[in-house]
Design a protein around this motif. Structure first.
Motif, PDB file in Angstrom:
ATOM      1  N   ASP A 100       0.834  -1.444   0.108  1.00  0.00           N
ATOM      2  CA  ASP A 100      -0.154  -0.221  -0.453  1.00  0.00           C
ATOM      3  C   ASP A 100       1.103   0.819   0.383  1.00  0.00           C
ATOM      4  O   ASP A 100       2.020   1.538   0.648  1.00  0.00           O
ATOM      5  N   LEU A 101       0.709   2.399  -0.871  1.00  0.00           N
ATOM      6  CA  LEU A 101       1.316   3.163  -1.018  1.00  0.00           C
ATOM      7  C   LEU A 101       1.107   4.892  -0.950  1.00  0.00           C
ATOM      8  O   LEU A 101       1.311   5.336  -0.289  1.00  0.00           O
ATOM      9  N   HIS A 102      -0.783   4.386  -0.299  1.00  0.00           N
ATOM     10  CA  HIS A 102      -1.725   6.096   0.355  1.00  0.00           C
ATOM     11  C   HIS A 102      -0.449   6.221   1.528  1.00  0.00           C
ATOM     12  O   HIS A 102      -0.433   5.598   3.112  1.00  0.00           O
ATOM     13  N   ASP A 103       0.073   7.073   1.581  1.00  0.00           N
ATOM     14  CA  ASP A 103       0.623   8.395   2.923  1.00  0.00           C
ATOM     15  C   ASP A 103      -0.470   9.514   3.787  1.00  0.00           C
ATOM     16  O   ASP A 103      -0.054   9.774   4.475  1.00  0.00           O
ATOM     17  N   ILE A 104      -1.009  10.222   2.613  1.00  0.00           N
ATOM     18  CA  ILE A 104      -1.268  11.186   3.676  1.00  0.00           C
ATOM     19  C   ILE A 104      -2.195  10.806   4.677  1.00  0.00           C
ATOM     20  O   ILE A 104      -1.916  11.346   5.734  1.00  0.00           O
TER      21      ILE A 104
HETATM   22 CO1  B1M Z   1      -5.589   5.283  -4.090  1.00  0.00          CO
HETATM   23  N1  B1M Z   1      -7.699   4.121  -3.689  1.00  0.00           N
HETATM   24  N2  B1M Z   1      -5.252   3.778  -5.283  1.00  0.00           N
HETATM   25  N3  B1M Z   1      -4.698   6.997  -4.369  1.00  0.00           N
HETATM   26  N4  B1M Z   1      -6.822   6.525  -3.276  1.00  0.00           N
HETATM   27  C1  B1M Z   1      -8.238   5.101  -3.085  1.00  0.00           C
HETATM   28  C2  B1M Z   1      -7.874   4.101  -1.693  1.00  0.00           C
HETATM   29  C3  B1M Z   1     -10.078   3.995  -3.403  1.00  0.00           C
HETATM   30  C4  B1M Z   1     -11.256   4.448  -2.407  1.00  0.00           C
HETATM   31  C5  B1M Z   1      -9.793   5.141  -4.807  1.00  0.00           C
HETATM   32  C6  B1M Z   1     -11.335   4.935  -5.576  1.00  0.00           C
HETATM   33  O1  B1M Z   1     -11.418   3.948  -6.433  1.00  0.00           O
HETATM   34  N5  B1M Z   1     -12.801   5.329  -5.021  1.00  0.00           N
HETATM   35  C7  B1M Z   1      -9.343   3.028  -4.216  1.00  0.00           C
HETATM   36  C8  B1M Z   1      -9.557   1.701  -3.807  1.00  0.00           C
HETATM   37  C9  B1M Z   1     -10.199   0.401  -3.669  1.00  0.00           C
HETATM   38  C10 B1M Z   1     -10.531  -0.578  -1.845  1.00  0.00           C
HETATM   39  O2  B1M Z   1      -9.709  -0.723  -2.376  1.00  0.00           O
HETATM   40  N6  B1M Z   1     -11.744  -0.579  -1.917  1.00  0.00           N
HETATM   41  C11 B1M Z   1      -8.287   2.922  -4.510  1.00  0.00           C
HETATM   42  C12 B1M Z   1      -7.602   2.255  -5.643  1.00  0.00           C
HETATM   43  C13 B1M Z   1      -8.124   1.457  -6.376  1.00  0.00           C
HETATM   44  C14 B1M Z   1      -5.370   3.015  -6.212  1.00  0.00           C
HETATM   45  C15 B1M Z   1      -4.715   1.813  -6.821  1.00  0.00           C
HETATM   46  C16 B1M Z   1      -5.199   0.938  -6.982  1.00  0.00           C
HETATM   47  C17 B1M Z   1      -5.514   2.985  -8.585  1.00  0.00           C
HETATM   48  C18 B1M Z   1      -4.520   1.893  -9.094  1.00  0.00           C
HETATM   49  O3  B1M Z   1      -3.117   2.319  -9.873  1.00  0.00           O
HETATM   50  N7  B1M Z   1      -5.345   1.537 -10.291  1.00  0.00           N
HETATM   51  C19 B1M Z   1      -3.426   2.450  -6.356  1.00  0.00           C
HETATM   52  C20 B1M Z   1      -2.788   1.075  -5.474  1.00  0.00           C
HETATM   53  C21 B1M Z   1      -1.507   1.943  -5.333  1.00  0.00           C
HETATM   54  C22 B1M Z   1      -0.494   1.330  -3.917  1.00  0.00           C
HETATM   55  O4  B1M Z   1      -1.130   1.542  -2.582  1.00  0.00           O
HETATM   56  N8  B1M Z   1      -0.470  -0.435  -3.832  1.00  0.00           N
HETATM   57  C23 B1M Z   1      -3.487   3.627  -5.652  1.00  0.00           C
HETATM   58  C24 B1M Z   1      -2.784   5.054  -6.147  1.00  0.00           C
HETATM   59  C25 B1M Z   1      -2.637   5.811  -5.640  1.00  0.00           C
HETATM   60  C26 B1M Z   1      -2.562   7.652  -5.720  1.00  0.00           C
HETATM   61  C27 B1M Z   1      -0.807   7.046  -5.745  1.00  0.00           C
HETATM   62  C28 B1M Z   1      -2.795   8.039  -7.215  1.00  0.00           C
HETATM   63  C29 B1M Z   1      -2.893   8.177  -4.535  1.00  0.00           C
HETATM   64  C30 B1M Z   1      -1.332   7.976  -3.359  1.00  0.00           C
HETATM   65  C31 B1M Z   1      -1.098   9.464  -3.001  1.00  0.00           C
HETATM   66  C32 B1M Z   1      -0.308   8.811  -1.674  1.00  0.00           C
HETATM   67  O5  B1M Z   1      -0.572   8.641  -0.691  1.00  0.00           O
HETATM   68  N9  B1M Z   1       0.797  10.132  -1.269  1.00  0.00           N
HETATM   69  C33 B1M Z   1      -4.598   7.862  -4.464  1.00  0.00           C
HETATM   70  C34 B1M Z   1      -5.520   8.765  -3.661  1.00  0.00           C
HETATM   71  C35 B1M Z   1      -4.478  10.023  -3.229  1.00  0.00           C
HETATM   72  C36 B1M Z   1      -6.746   8.256  -3.137  1.00  0.00           C
HETATM   73  C37 B1M Z   1      -8.003   8.976  -2.455  1.00  0.00           C
HETATM   74  C38 B1M Z   1      -8.220   9.655  -3.777  1.00  0.00           C
HETATM   75  C39 B1M Z   1      -7.938   9.348  -1.483  1.00  0.00           C
HETATM   76  C40 B1M Z   1      -6.847   8.763  -0.392  1.00  0.00           C
HETATM   77  C41 B1M Z   1      -6.289  10.183   1.094  1.00  0.00           C
HETATM   78  O6  B1M Z   1      -5.313  10.369   0.722  1.00  0.00           O
HETATM   79  N10 B1M Z   1      -7.298  10.441   1.568  1.00  0.00           N
HETATM   80  C42 B1M Z   1      -8.488   6.839  -2.403  1.00  0.00           C
HETATM   81  C43 B1M Z   1     -10.086   7.700  -2.396  1.00  0.00           C
HETATM   82  C44 B1M Z   1     -10.919   7.751  -1.399  1.00  0.00           C
HETATM   83  O7  B1M Z   1     -10.994   7.611  -0.188  1.00  0.00           O
HETATM   84  N11 B1M Z   1     -11.711   8.382  -1.050  1.00  0.00           N
HETATM   85  C45 B1M Z   1      -7.946   6.483  -2.907  1.00  0.00           C
HETATM   86  C46 B1M Z   1      -6.920  11.808   2.304  1.00  0.00           C
HETATM   87  C47 B1M Z   1      -7.121  11.248   3.670  1.00  0.00           C
HETATM   88  C48 B1M Z   1      -6.682  12.532   5.134  1.00  0.00           C
HETATM   89  O8  B1M Z   1      -7.805  10.892   3.872  1.00  0.00           O
HETATM   90  O9  B1M Z   1      -6.282   8.175   4.126  1.00  0.00           O
HETATM   91  O10 B1M Z   1      -8.648   8.340   4.268  1.00  0.00           O
HETATM   92  P1  B1M Z   1      -7.037   9.031   5.026  1.00  0.00           P
HETATM   93  O11 B1M Z   1      -7.048   9.134   5.853  1.00  0.00           O
HETATM   94  C49 B1M Z   1      -7.949   9.537   6.929  1.00  0.00           C
HETATM   95  C50 B1M Z   1      -8.460   8.241   8.057  1.00  0.00           C
HETATM   96  O12 B1M Z   1      -8.636   6.700   6.941  1.00  0.00           O
HETATM   97  C51 B1M Z   1      -7.850   7.664   9.224  1.00  0.00           C
HETATM   98  O13 B1M Z   1      -7.314   9.599   9.072  1.00  0.00           O
HETATM   99  C52 B1M Z   1      -7.672  10.159   8.440  1.00  0.00           C
HETATM  100  C53 B1M Z   1      -8.640  11.244   8.100  1.00  0.00           C
HETATM  101  O14 B1M Z   1      -7.993  12.103   9.769  1.00  0.00           O
HETATM  102  N12 B1M Z   1      -6.576   7.596   8.983  1.00  0.00           N
HETATM  103  C54 B1M Z   1      -6.125   6.704  10.194  1.00  0.00           C
HETATM  104  C55 B1M Z   1      -5.709   6.924   8.366  1.00  0.00           C
HETATM  105  N13 B1M Z   1      -4.896   6.203   8.848  1.00  0.00           N
HETATM  106  C56 B1M Z   1      -4.950   5.851  10.242  1.00  0.00           C
HETATM  107  C57 B1M Z   1      -4.363   5.461  10.969  1.00  0.00           C
HETATM  108  C58 B1M Z   1      -4.567   5.410  12.182  1.00  0.00           C
HETATM  109  C59 B1M Z   1      -6.176   5.708  12.472  1.00  0.00           C
HETATM  110  C60 B1M Z   1      -6.794   7.034  11.332  1.00  0.00           C
HETATM  111  O15 B1M Z   1      -4.596   4.426  13.078  1.00  0.00           O
HETATM  112  C61 B1M Z   1      -2.992   4.216  12.934  1.00  0.00           C
END
Ligand code: B1M
Length: 215
Positions: A100-104
């Motif tokens: 998993d490469l998501h780091d935000i």
């Molecule tokens: Co990706 N991605 N992505 N992506 N990406 C998602 C997660 C996805 C839901 C989008 C979608 O299709 N709807 C989907 C996953 C589907 C699933 O698994 N069911 C997805 C996919 C499919 C993919 C790829 C496979 C796409 C592809 O290549 N075809 C690929 C996978 C790469 C890999 O990881 N191996 C991929 C790639 C990418 C980018 C590189 C383009 C980019 C990441 C860049 C980066 O992180 N540097 C990216 C992004 C940005 C997203 C979305 C758009 C946004 C995620 C994000 O950063 N949100 C995401 C869509 C979505 O989430 N709606 C998506 C903002 C962030 C603040 O929220 O990380 O959820 P989040 O963190 C929250 C909470 O979750 C919590 O705190 C934060 C809020 O305060 N939290 C914690 C997080 N970690 C925590 C740990 C804790 C407690 C709380 O305790 C330890």
């Protein structure tokens, strides 16, 4: 709402890292609250790009540059989000799990943990169970914070906890888990200790757990 928040959000959606940084600095200079700059500016912009990505209106390259802008802006807020006078009261290892490469989200949790005065070692993204174990053996962490954003990688959290159990050090640490696909029910099934939906709650729960364990 202060128009700067909208400008930050739009610059982030357009992946303008330098402009985002400049606008965040301007907002800080205008003494806008750091938490609001994060929530109403940076995270609001990230929400828009996330929805576009989900709907197929934005693609990986756009999302990547937006993510870089988000991380650059958040880094500037770090000192302001720190609790005044917080003293290091524990050590936390943090990382996004293997595959998993998501780091935000992970970076936000790190920021909040540091804000609570915890000493945080960031192992980055794509971190294996073995890497977590090796780092724990070297640094003797109080807690391990695991982030996963993909349904295909969330099971890796279970493997990490199992690896610690097999190595006989499961009880030395508190496991925190989070990320979009993670839930309280999932936390229970994998035997982790704490699940929170957002970064700020993760930091508060982590500090409370460490303090409770230390007595
Ligand atoms: Co990706 N991605 N992505 N992506 N990406 C998602 C997660 C996805 C839901 C989008 C979608 O299709 N709807 C989907 C996953 C589907 C699933 O698994 N069911 C997805 C996919 C499919 C993919 C790829 C496979 C796409 C592809 O290549 N075809 C690929 C996978 C790469 C890999 O990881 N191996 C991929 C790639 C990418 C980018 C590189 C383009 C980019 C990441 C860049 C980066 O992180 N540097 C990216 C992004 C940005 C997203 C979305 C758009 C946004 C995620 C994000 O950063 N949100 C995401 C869509 C979505 O989430 N709606 C998506 C903002 C962030 C603040 O929220 O990380 O959820 P989040 O963190 C929250 C909470 O979750 C919590 O705190 C934060 C809020 O305060 N939290 C914690 C997080 N970690 C925590 C740990 C804790 C407690 C709380 O305790 C330890």
């Amino acid at each position: 709402m202060n128009p700067l928040y909208n400008e930050i959000s739009e610059a982030l959606q357009n992946g303008k890292q330098k402009i985002v940084a400049e606008l965040v600095e301007k907002a800080i200079a205008e003494k806008l609250p750091a938490q609001e700059i994060l929530d109403k500016g940076l995270l609001a912009g990230m929400d828009v790009i996330s929805e576009q990505f989900t709907n197929g209106e934005a693609y990986v390259p756009e999302v990547l540059v937006a993510a870089r802008a988000m991380n650059a802006g958040a880094a500037l807020l770090k000192p302001l989000l720190a609790e005044a006078g917080a003293v290091a009261c524990g050590k936390v290892l943090i990382g996004t799990v293997k595959g998993d490469l998501h780091d935000i989200g992970k970076n936000l949790v790190k920021l909040m943990l540091e804000g609570k005065g915890l000493d945080v070692l960031d192992l980055g993204v794509d971190v294996s169970a073995e890497q977590f174990l090796t780092a724990h053996r070297e640094h003797k962490a109080d807690a391990i914070a695991l982030s996963a954003l993909l349904t295909t990688t969330m099971q890796e959290m279970k493997h990490i906890i199992e690896a610690f159990t097999e190595a006989g050090c499961r009880d030395e640490v508190t496991f925190l888990v989070g990320g979009a696909p993670i839930s309280e029910a999932f936390k229970e099934t994998i035997g982790a200790d704490i699940y929170t939906a957002d970064a700020a709650s993760a930091a508060a729960a982590c500090k409370a757990a460490i303090l409770a364990k230390k007595g």
